[in-house]
Enzyme design. Structure first.
Site, short mmCIF file in Angstrom:
data_model
loop_
_atom_site.label_atom_id
_atom_site.label_comp_id
_atom_site.label_asym_id
_atom_site.label_seq_id
_atom_site.Cartn_x
_atom_site.Cartn_y
_atom_site.Cartn_z
N ARG A 231 0.89 -1.19 -0.08
CA ARG A 231 -0.12 -0.04 -0.05
C ARG A 231 0.85 1.16 0.04
NH1 ARG A 231 -3.55 -2.78 -1.79
NH2 ARG A 231 -5.42 -3.19 -0.73
N HIS A 279 -0.64 -0.24 -9.90
CA HIS A 279 -1.25 -1.15 -9.17
C HIS A 279 -1.75 -2.58 -9.52
CE1 HIS A 279 -3.59 -1.05 -5.07
NE2 HIS A 279 -3.39 -2.43 -5.37
P1 NAP Z 1 -1.81 -11.17 5.16
O1 NAP Z 1 -2.11 -12.55 4.64
O2 NAP Z 1 -2.80 -10.64 6.19
O3 NAP Z 1 -0.20 -11.16 5.70
C1 NAP Z 1 0.02 -10.20 6.36
C2 NAP Z 1 1.58 -10.39 6.94
O4 NAP Z 1 1.99 -9.11 7.52
C3 NAP Z 1 1.39 -11.20 8.09
O5 NAP Z 1 2.55 -12.29 7.77
C4 NAP Z 1 1.59 -10.47 9.37
O6 NAP Z 1 2.20 -11.14 10.34
C5 NAP Z 1 2.55 -9.60 8.84
N1 NAP Z 1 2.38 -8.30 9.71
C6 NAP Z 1 1.12 -7.68 9.96
N2 NAP Z 1 1.46 -6.35 10.87
C7 NAP Z 1 2.75 -6.73 11.05
C8 NAP Z 1 3.60 -5.93 11.73
N3 NAP Z 1 3.22 -4.74 12.58
N4 NAP Z 1 4.95 -6.08 12.13
C9 NAP Z 1 5.30 -7.42 11.38
N5 NAP Z 1 4.55 -8.01 10.52
C10 NAP Z 1 3.38 -7.68 10.35
O7 NAP Z 1 -1.75 -10.06 4.03
P2 NAP Z 1 -1.80 -10.45 2.03
O8 NAP Z 1 -2.85 -10.97 1.95
O9 NAP Z 1 -0.22 -11.10 2.20
O10 NAP Z 1 -1.33 -8.85 1.77
C11 NAP Z 1 -0.28 -8.19 1.73
C12 NAP Z 1 -0.29 -6.66 1.45
O11 NAP Z 1 -0.33 -7.00 0.15
C13 NAP Z 1 -1.39 -6.14 1.89
O12 NAP Z 1 -0.99 -4.81 2.14
C14 NAP Z 1 -2.45 -6.13 0.57
O13 NAP Z 1 -3.18 -4.91 0.56
C15 NAP Z 1 -1.25 -5.93 -0.52
N6 NAP Z 1 -1.71 -6.38 -1.91
C16 NAP Z 1 -1.54 -5.62 -2.99
C17 NAP Z 1 -1.65 -6.11 -4.03
C18 NAP Z 1 -1.27 -5.24 -5.27
O14 NAP Z 1 -1.79 -5.68 -6.71
N7 NAP Z 1 -0.40 -4.37 -5.12
C19 NAP Z 1 -2.71 -7.05 -4.58
C20 NAP Z 1 -3.05 -7.86 -3.30
C21 NAP Z 1 -2.66 -7.63 -1.79
P3 NAP Z 1 1.48 -12.35 11.03
O15 NAP Z 1 1.81 -13.78 10.14
O16 NAP Z 1 2.26 -12.72 12.29
O17 NAP Z 1 0.07 -12.32 11.36
C1 GLV Z 2 -5.19 -5.33 -4.19
O1 GLV Z 2 -4.59 -4.29 -3.71
C2 GLV Z 2 -6.19 -6.12 -3.08
O2 GLV Z 2 -5.93 -5.76 -1.99
O3 GLV Z 2 -6.94 -6.95 -3.55
#
Ligand code: NAP
Ligand code: GLV
Length: 316
Positions: A231, A279
């Protein structure tokens, strides 16, 4: 059954979603907000893609809010979200694979200097640079959730030295393709100090917002690269530009921004050491995502546990 479908969709996009969701849940009627309000007592599920604030008001029987987005930071900002209704986010292996591809591409391009060669080409310069072996390049992946773990493993499979960082220790540290996992704030400084490439895949929460700031960048070795695929609000833009301008960071690959689309006068557009994506690091695939939605709706109807629930108090 009646399901509210609400979000920021363009007309063609809405058509694709209605087709995919319709195929995945043939018995459902997909309603816009006004239609849903007319039959409010029958709407138990809302499928949402960053809907305007207030979109979920007036639906007293709502039992599931299913996001089509993986990140729910914008959804959670809506102060009118009905309390107590479970929120599920999009978790789709197809999206994880796309994210891993983007992260791997950025790693290869930074490591092998491909962004610099593209610049040299535009300047008409024949300028070979020294090559490093992948197994001498340290990559740090922030966040080891759905996206972070897929990306980190994919990069580790290519021979890079990959460290991952999460909030809590991962229970499974075996068989992670060489990825080494760390947890908690105290582990970060040592990881930063040796990182050639940092890939951000944290969720946007109160704890992680503006985390990529001047202090964070100063803790990286000179010449490091940053890849932000999570983000825009994780980054303090002025601090990143300052670190790039003075050459402390060599290059940034940015897919996400505070304001999207990125305003046309933003310095990122023309910075020679910034590579922008609009994005697209991991787009939601309507056909596979609709199957994820359908599985959760069926679980709700059959009284089974819902998958991929968001913990509102944690923010992800
Ligand atoms: P997720 O499955 O919820 O994983 C989040 C990870 O971050 C977990 O390992 C969590 O730790 C860790 N975390 C959270 N808070 C933390 C902190 N304060 N310090 C250290 N580690 C922390 O999320 P995701 O689905 O992988 O998504 C990751 C990111 O990608 C998000 O920001 C999402 O919005 C973004 N995203 C972007 C796109 C794009 O096209 N650019 C697409 C999809 C998603 P724990 O394992 O200990 O809970
Ligand atoms: C994209 O950024 C998503 O959160 O699906």
């Amino acid at each position: 059954m009646n399901i509210l479908l609400s979000g920021e969709f363009e007309a063609a996009e809405l058509h694709v979603w209605l087709q995919s969701l319709g195929a995945a849940l043939p018995d459902a009627h997909w309603l816009g907000r006004d239609q849903a309000l007319a039959v409010a007592d029958t709407v138990e599920v809302a499928v949402v893609a960053n809907p305007p604030p207030g979109s979920l008001l007036g639906l007293p029987k709502l039992r599931l809010i299913q996001s089509l987005w993986a990140g729910v930071d914008r959804l959670l900002l809506d102060p009118t979200l009905p309390p107590g209704v479970p929120i599920a986010r999009m978790v789709d292996p197809a999206m994880n694979a796309s994210m891993a591809e983007t992260a791997l591409w950025a790693t290869l391009a930074l490591h092998r200097g491909y962004f610099d060669y593209a610049l040299s080409q535009r300047q008409g310069l024949w300028q070979p640079r020294p090559q490093r072996r992948a197994d001498s390049v340290n990559v740090l992946v922030l966040g080891l959730g759905q996206m972070g773990l897929s990306a980190a493993r994919r990069i580790a499979q290519q021979g890079y030295r990959v460290s991952g960082w999460s909030l809590r220790p991962r229970p499974d540290t075996l068989d992670l393709d060489g990825l080494v996992c760390h947890a908690g704030a105290s582990a970060l400084p040592e990881l930063q100090a040796k990182s050639d490439i940092v890939i951000n895949l944290l969720p946007l929460t109160a704890a992680t917002q503006r985390m990529l700031d001047s202090r964070f960048f100063a803790a990286l070795p000179r010449g490091a690269g940053l890849v932000n695929l999570a983000r825009g609000a994780h980054v303090v833009d002025a601090d990143l530009l300052a670190a790039l301008d003075r050459g402390h960071l060599a290059h940034a690959v940015l897919d996400v921004f505070h304001t999207e689309p990125l305003p046309s006068d933003h310095r990122y557009w023309s910075h020679p050491n910034v590579t922008l994506l609009p994005h697209v690091a991991a787009q939601t695939d309507p056909s596979s995502a609709s199957q994820v939605v359908a599985a959760n709706v069926r679980a709700l109807l059959e009284g089974r546990s819902l998958a991929h629930l968001v913990q509102r108090e944690r923010g992800y």
